[in-house]
Write a protein that holds these residues in place. Structure first.
Motif, mmCIF file in Angstrom:
data_model
loop_
_atom_site.group_PDB
_atom_site.id
_atom_site.type_symbol
_atom_site.label_atom_id
_atom_site.label_comp_id
_atom_site.label_asym_id
_atom_site.label_seq_id
_atom_site.Cartn_x
_atom_site.Cartn_y
_atom_site.Cartn_z
ATOM 1 N N LEU A 27 71.136 2.754 82.708
ATOM 2 C CA LEU A 27 69.755 3.230 82.611
ATOM 3 C C LEU A 27 68.958 2.362 81.652
ATOM 4 C CD1 LEU A 27 67.565 5.271 83.258
ATOM 5 C CD2 LEU A 27 68.548 6.808 81.546
ATOM 6 N N CYS A 28 69.583 1.966 80.552
ATOM 7 C CA CYS A 28 68.923 1.068 79.594
ATOM 8 C C CYS A 28 68.540 -0.248 80.276
ATOM 9 C CB CYS A 28 69.861 0.820 78.417
ATOM 10 S SG CYS A 28 69.188 -0.273 77.143
ATOM 11 N N ARG A 29 69.467 -0.819 81.029
ATOM 12 C CA ARG A 29 69.202 -2.068 81.732
ATOM 13 C C ARG A 29 68.110 -1.888 82.801
ATOM 14 N NH1 ARG A 29 72.207 -4.524 86.160
ATOM 15 N NH2 ARG A 29 71.799 -6.775 86.240
ATOM 16 N N THR A 30 68.147 -0.762 83.490
ATOM 17 C CA THR A 30 67.133 -0.479 84.503
ATOM 18 C C THR A 30 65.751 -0.337 83.877
ATOM 19 O OG1 THR A 30 68.782 0.655 85.868
ATOM 20 C CG2 THR A 30 66.475 1.101 86.346
ATOM 21 N N MET A 31 65.685 0.287 82.714
ATOM 22 C CA MET A 31 64.405 0.406 82.010
ATOM 23 C C MET A 31 63.852 -0.970 81.675
ATOM 24 S SD MET A 31 65.341 3.675 79.574
ATOM 25 C CE MET A 31 63.787 3.793 78.698
ATOM 26 N N GLY A 32 64.720 -1.874 81.241
ATOM 27 C CA GLY A 32 64.271 -3.227 80.941
ATOM 28 C C GLY A 32 63.674 -3.913 82.152
ATOM 29 N N LYS A 33 64.285 -3.694 83.315
ATOM 30 C CA LYS A 33 63.791 -4.322 84.540
ATOM 31 C C LYS A 33 62.508 -3.660 85.055
ATOM 32 C CE LYS A 33 68.209 -6.023 86.369
ATOM 33 N NZ LYS A 33 67.756 -7.411 86.599
ATOM 34 N N CYS A 34 62.432 -2.351 84.919
ATOM 35 C CA CYS A 34 61.324 -1.600 85.528
ATOM 36 C C CYS A 34 60.088 -1.516 84.629
ATOM 37 C CB CYS A 34 61.778 -0.189 85.884
ATOM 38 S SG CYS A 34 62.997 -0.099 87.204
ATOM 39 N N THR A 35 60.290 -1.244 83.355
ATOM 40 C CA THR A 35 59.139 -0.975 82.486
ATOM 41 C C THR A 35 59.062 -1.901 81.274
ATOM 42 O OG1 THR A 35 60.456 0.788 81.444
ATOM 43 C CG2 THR A 35 58.927 1.432 83.173
ATOM 44 N N GLY A 36 59.877 -2.965 81.243
ATOM 45 C CA GLY A 36 59.798 -3.930 80.155
ATOM 46 C C GLY A 36 60.917 -3.764 79.144
ATOM 47 N N GLN A 37 61.316 -4.865 78.527
ATOM 48 C CA GLN A 37 62.458 -4.846 77.615
ATOM 49 C C GLN A 37 62.242 -3.916 76.417
ATOM 50 O OE1 GLN A 37 65.381 -6.174 78.286
ATOM 51 N NE2 GLN A 37 64.561 -6.958 80.226
ATOM 52 N N CYS A 38 61.019 -3.853 75.929
ATOM 53 C CA CYS A 38 60.765 -2.994 74.766
ATOM 54 C C CYS A 38 60.919 -1.517 75.099
ATOM 55 C CB CYS A 38 59.359 -3.255 74.213
ATOM 56 S SG CYS A 38 59.175 -4.860 73.407
ATOM 57 N N SER A 39 60.754 -1.177 76.366
ATOM 58 C CA SER A 39 60.866 0.229 76.752
ATOM 59 C C SER A 39 62.281 0.757 76.559
ATOM 60 C CB SER A 39 60.435 0.426 78.205
ATOM 61 O OG SER A 39 61.377 -0.132 79.104
ATOM 62 N N ARG A 40 63.254 -0.152 76.452
ATOM 63 C CA ARG A 40 64.638 0.281 76.256
ATOM 64 C C ARG A 40 64.811 1.014 74.926
ATOM 65 N NH1 ARG A 40 67.818 -5.112 78.457
ATOM 66 N NH2 ARG A 40 69.668 -3.791 78.269
ATOM 67 N N MET A 41 63.879 0.795 73.995
ATOM 68 C CA MET A 41 63.938 1.483 72.709
ATOM 69 C C MET A 41 63.647 2.974 72.847
ATOM 70 S SD MET A 41 64.753 -0.928 70.651
ATOM 71 C CE MET A 41 64.465 -0.179 69.060
ATOM 72 N N THR A 42 63.081 3.403 73.976
ATOM 73 C CA THR A 42 62.757 4.819 74.170
ATOM 74 C C THR A 42 63.869 5.577 74.889
ATOM 75 O OG1 THR A 42 61.640 4.482 76.312
ATOM 76 C CG2 THR A 42 60.306 4.210 74.326
ATOM 77 N N LEU A 43 64.967 4.901 75.197
ATOM 78 C CA LEU A 43 66.078 5.566 75.883
ATOM 79 C C LEU A 43 66.606 6.725 75.034
ATOM 80 C CD1 LEU A 43 68.225 5.629 78.162
ATOM 81 C CD2 LEU A 43 69.540 3.986 76.814
ATOM 82 N N SER A 44 66.888 7.850 75.675
ATOM 83 C CA SER A 44 67.384 9.024 74.955
ATOM 84 C C SER A 44 68.506 9.685 75.735
ATOM 85 C CB SER A 44 66.249 10.036 74.735
ATOM 86 O OG SER A 44 65.882 10.644 75.962
ATOM 87 N N TYR A 45 69.238 10.561 75.056
ATOM 88 C CA TYR A 45 70.293 11.331 75.718
ATOM 89 C C TYR A 45 69.705 12.248 76.792
ATOM 90 C CZ TYR A 45 73.241 9.879 71.787
ATOM 91 O OH TYR A 45 73.941 9.141 70.864
ATOM 92 N N ASP A 46 68.503 12.764 76.538
ATOM 93 C CA ASP A 46 67.888 13.684 77.493
ATOM 94 C C ASP A 46 67.593 12.995 78.822
ATOM 95 O OD1 ASP A 46 67.960 15.407 75.357
ATOM 96 O OD2 ASP A 46 65.844 15.193 74.864
ATOM 97 N N ILE A 47 67.076 11.766 78.761
ATOM 98 C CA ILE A 47 66.780 11.036 79.986
ATOM 99 C C ILE A 47 68.079 10.657 80.704
ATOM 100 C CG2 ILE A 47 65.908 8.827 80.849
ATOM 101 C CD1 ILE A 47 63.723 10.808 80.435
ATOM 102 N N THR A 48 69.125 10.356 79.940
ATOM 103 C CA THR A 48 70.425 10.074 80.558
ATOM 104 C C THR A 48 70.937 11.307 81.291
ATOM 105 O OG1 THR A 48 70.898 8.543 78.734
ATOM 106 C CG2 THR A 48 72.753 9.200 80.124
ATOM 107 N N TYR A 49 70.748 12.468 80.688
ATOM 108 C CA TYR A 49 71.136 13.722 81.340
ATOM 109 C C TYR A 49 70.353 13.921 82.636
ATOM 110 C CZ TYR A 49 71.525 18.795 82.007
ATOM 111 O OH TYR A 49 71.723 20.045 82.535
ATOM 112 N N PHE A 50 69.056 13.635 82.593
ATOM 113 C CA PHE A 50 68.241 13.743 83.810
ATOM 114 C C PHE A 50 68.776 12.821 84.897
ATOM 115 C CE2 PHE A 50 63.878 15.838 83.300
ATOM 116 C CZ PHE A 50 64.414 16.856 82.525
ATOM 117 N N ALA A 51 69.215 11.620 84.503
ATOM 118 C CA ALA A 51 69.772 10.686 85.482
ATOM 119 C C ALA A 51 71.038 11.255 86.109
ATOM 120 C CB ALA A 51 70.062 9.339 84.818
ATOM 121 N N LEU A 52 71.898 11.864 85.291
ATOM 122 C CA LEU A 52 73.128 12.471 85.813
ATOM 123 C C LEU A 52 72.810 13.609 86.784
ATOM 124 C CD1 LEU A 52 75.178 12.653 82.474
ATOM 125 C CD2 LEU A 52 75.624 11.111 84.396
#
Length: 315
Positions: A27-52
């Protein structure tokens, strides 16, 4: 987001933990591709849960490959390849980050406001990428929901349920994006109760700080009579914390009912992760916030763990 929806790693099997790390890193890598490398700093456990949860709802599971990342250059790590579900979560994270920063600019003071001012241009660019990819309606819906929530909070109602319901509906909308039929209904139910759980737990977590800074907090409004009787009070009494724990566990019961309808029997690693979060991670996070790092209800937590193990064996 807030980072409350976590796994409890000691209770996971090794392969389940590796799968979680693969989804998190993917998900971190996908965020970098989709919304820019800096957006990876906003990755959270909650969004990972949503992905699952999205993966469980759609039945689409990512391919796992060993890859390097900027943080771990020496050794390759298992990483989920980009999928539609991971991309959607990346775009939703960008939209949420933008509106969260706008909310901080409106409500916060001091260092928090300074930080929000500094990151606002970056999260604005994340959000613009999401809109360009066709998530303009989702962005407008989040903006409307945040505006309604802001107006309600400004009115300071002596209720936790009203703002929690609004936040729950917002999470339901995001989790159900693009789904139809029964999958949409199930996604909305899960999102609604996870959203309510996050909002109430966050209010409890921020209680002492909000009392001192005189910021809005639904629990401060709800228990205003206690603060009037004891102006020096900065922590909720034990009885009130126990009431909140009961309310938060009730949200998890509703989540359990929703997860009973998920078809993940053919993917034991995903099933094990979702069970671990529901029966281990989230109850322990409740106890951490309400009673401290060591928890205040060890016996109940052990019983919850046993129920979780029985449920997983049933799968």
């Amino acid at each position: 987001m807030y980072g409350y929806v976590r796994i409890h790693a000691p209770e996971l099997k090794v392969r389940e933990h590796e799968y979680y790390r693969a989804v998190y890193c993917g998900l971190c890598r996908t965020m970098g591709k989709c919304t820019g490398q800096c957006s990876r700093m906003t990755l959270s456990y909650d969004i990972t849960y949503f992905a699952l949860v999205r993966m469980a709802l759609t039945g689409k599971h990512p391919v796992i490959k060993a890859r390097r990342c900027p943080v771990h250059l020496l050794h390759k790590r298992p990483m989920a390849e980009p999928t539609d579900d991971l991309a959607l979560c990346a775009y939703m994270s960008a939209i949420l980050a933008h509106h969260k920063v706008r909310d901080d600019l409106r409500d916060e003071q001091g260092m928090k406001r300074t930080v929000a001012t500094a990151v606002a241009p970056f999260v604005g660019s994340f959000r613009r990428r999401a809109i360009k990819k066709g998530y303009g309606e989702a962005d407008s819906a989040v903006a409307d929901a945040m505006h309604t929530l802001c107006e309600l909070e400004a009115a300071r109602p002596p209720s936790v349920d009203e703002p929690a319901d609004l936040f729950g509906e917002l999470m339901a909308l995001l989790l159900a994006e693009g789904l139809t039929g029964n999958r949409e209904k199930l996604a909305r139910k899960i999102g609604r109760h996870v959203g309510r759980w996050i909002y109430i737990l966050d209010a409890a977590d921020d209680f002492a700080e909000d009392v001192k800074s005189q910021r809005y907090n639904p629990l401060v409004c709800l228990y205003g009579d206690l603060l009037t009787a004891d102006p020096a009070m900065t922590e909720l009494p034990a009885a009130k914390r126990q009431e909140l724990r009961t309310a938060l566990l009730a949200e998890l019961v509703e989540l359990e009912c929703a997860f009973d309808l998920l078809d993940v029997a053919d993917h034991p690693d995903l099933s094990g992760l979702l069970s671990n979060i529901l029966y281990e991670g989230m109850p322990r996070e409740i106890d951490r916030v309400l009673f401290g790092e060591t928890g205040g209800c060890a016996h109940d937590s052990e019983n919850s763990t046993k129920r979780g193990h029985r449920r997983r064996k049933g799968h």
